[in-house]
Design an enzyme around this catalytic site. Sequence first.
Site, PDB file in Angstrom:
ATOM      1  N   ARG A 102       0.862  -1.173   0.000  1.00 35.17           N
ATOM      2  CA  ARG A 102       0.000   0.000   0.000  1.00 35.17           C
ATOM      3  C   ARG A 102       0.899   1.224   0.000  1.00 35.17           C
ATOM      4  O   ARG A 102       1.957   1.231   0.636  1.00 35.17           O
ATOM      5  CB  ARG A 102      -0.921   0.023   1.236  1.00 35.17           C
ATOM      6  CG  ARG A 102      -2.089  -0.955   1.147  1.00 35.17           C
ATOM      7  CD  ARG A 102      -3.100  -0.508   0.100  1.00 35.17           C
ATOM      8  NE  ARG A 102      -4.274  -1.371   0.026  1.00 35.17           N
ATOM      9  CZ  ARG A 102      -4.404  -2.379  -0.817  1.00 35.17           C
ATOM     10  NH1 ARG A 102      -3.408  -2.678  -1.650  1.00 35.17           N
ATOM     11  NH2 ARG A 102      -5.511  -3.084  -0.847  1.00 35.17           N
ATOM     12  N   GLU A 134      -2.733   8.278  -4.383  1.00 32.70           N
ATOM     13  CA  GLU A 134      -3.132   7.891  -5.745  1.00 32.70           C
ATOM     14  C   GLU A 134      -4.498   8.483  -6.079  1.00 32.70           C
ATOM     15  O   GLU A 134      -5.389   8.490  -5.228  1.00 32.70           O
ATOM     16  CB  GLU A 134      -3.213   6.359  -5.862  1.00 32.70           C
ATOM     17  CG  GLU A 134      -1.901   5.648  -5.770  1.00 32.70           C
ATOM     18  CD  GLU A 134      -2.070   4.127  -5.835  1.00 32.70           C
ATOM     19  OE1 GLU A 134      -3.187   3.655  -6.151  1.00 32.70           O
ATOM     20  OE2 GLU A 134      -1.087   3.415  -5.579  1.00 32.70           O
ATOM     21  N   HIS A 161       0.129   0.911  -9.919  1.00 30.50           N
ATOM     22  CA  HIS A 161      -0.617   0.008  -9.035  1.00 30.50           C
ATOM     23  C   HIS A 161      -1.162  -1.202  -9.811  1.00 30.50           C
ATOM     24  O   HIS A 161      -2.342  -1.528  -9.740  1.00 30.50           O
ATOM     25  CB  HIS A 161      -1.765   0.765  -8.357  1.00 30.50           C
ATOM     26  CG  HIS A 161      -2.263   0.114  -7.102  1.00 30.50           C
ATOM     27  ND1 HIS A 161      -2.828   0.810  -6.073  1.00 30.50           N
ATOM     28  CD2 HIS A 161      -2.295  -1.192  -6.712  1.00 30.50           C
ATOM     29  CE1 HIS A 161      -3.189  -0.010  -5.108  1.00 30.50           C
ATOM     30  NE2 HIS A 161      -2.869  -1.238  -5.470  1.00 30.50           N
TER      31      HIS A 161
END
Length: 349
Positions: free
Chosen positions: A220, A249, A266
């Site tokens: 994360r 993000e 990601h």
Amino acid sequence: MKIVVDDKIPYILEKLELLADEVVALRGSEISADDVKEADALVVRTRTRCDETLLKGSRVQFVATATIGFDHIDTAYLERAGIRWTNCPGCNAASVAQYLECSLLLLERQKGLSLQHSTIGIVGCGHVGSKVKAVAERLGMRVLICDPPLEQATLHHPSPITHHPSPTTFVSLDVIERECDVITFHVPLTRDGEYATIHMADDAFFNRLPRVPYIINTSRGEVVDNDALLTALNEGRVRDAVIDVWEHEPQLNLQLLQRVFIGTPHIAGYSADGKVNADNMVVDALCNHFGLQHPGVIQAPSLPVDFLYTGDPLQLYNPLKDTEMLKECPEKFEQLRNNYPLRREKKDE
């Protein structure tokens, strides 16, 4: 029966349409309370916050997220409201391990890291970390594991833990800091408690590093303090970095993006195989919850017929291609993620 589904979950729509009278596919970040009011089930990714604001007063009785993580689900509210929920633990673990393998090979080929003479520290050894451990050992690396929660669980439950393959030994984070040439993070994001992981790698962490390691984060974004990492890179306390997940993000630290060796949107877990695993877990859970006849297993699409595989993992996936696209157009982070091309973990037999 009505199902609302994130329209960027691939390969699943056909099976859902066999299960429900109505299937509505919507952009995950835009799914609203009005959209789910008459739905019986909701199938999402991390971009949909499933909480009281979204679900109060709706007919929803089941929520499935086609992801390992579930920090976008207010589980306490769902439990109070009597809404069942499920995630897909381990669905993309092999995909992330593929990303790590290819990144390590690129560090060796382009940055001079000698894998067989290096030590990798794996912080977090659950579904993903255990597969990364196997990859690193196969590449000839010395492997150290740090996972305090799993270590405690192993001590209290000496018999094998079904969902978390445990290594034989654990070390503390300070041993990882002292001895590792590569440090890779595979922990969930937790903000409180004894094992909080938010900003686990912060200024203090980077200041303690004696070996100038490579840093990898596919867990994360908030696990690694992005500003602190940029400073450590610029000051030579970190040799280079591989970053797939970012703080804030899709609003990235653009200086950090341009500075890292590999920087991707990601997508470490975005192989077609990983997505199909998640799809099948979601379909299984829906059928079990509603007592429906199973519509059949979803298969990953095949590679092009003219694809000739020589055994080099970088033929199947090269993260530098994703890096180049993101560095050229960081404003397209969500577009690159939502329209990710076919990527297989292995050649069809």
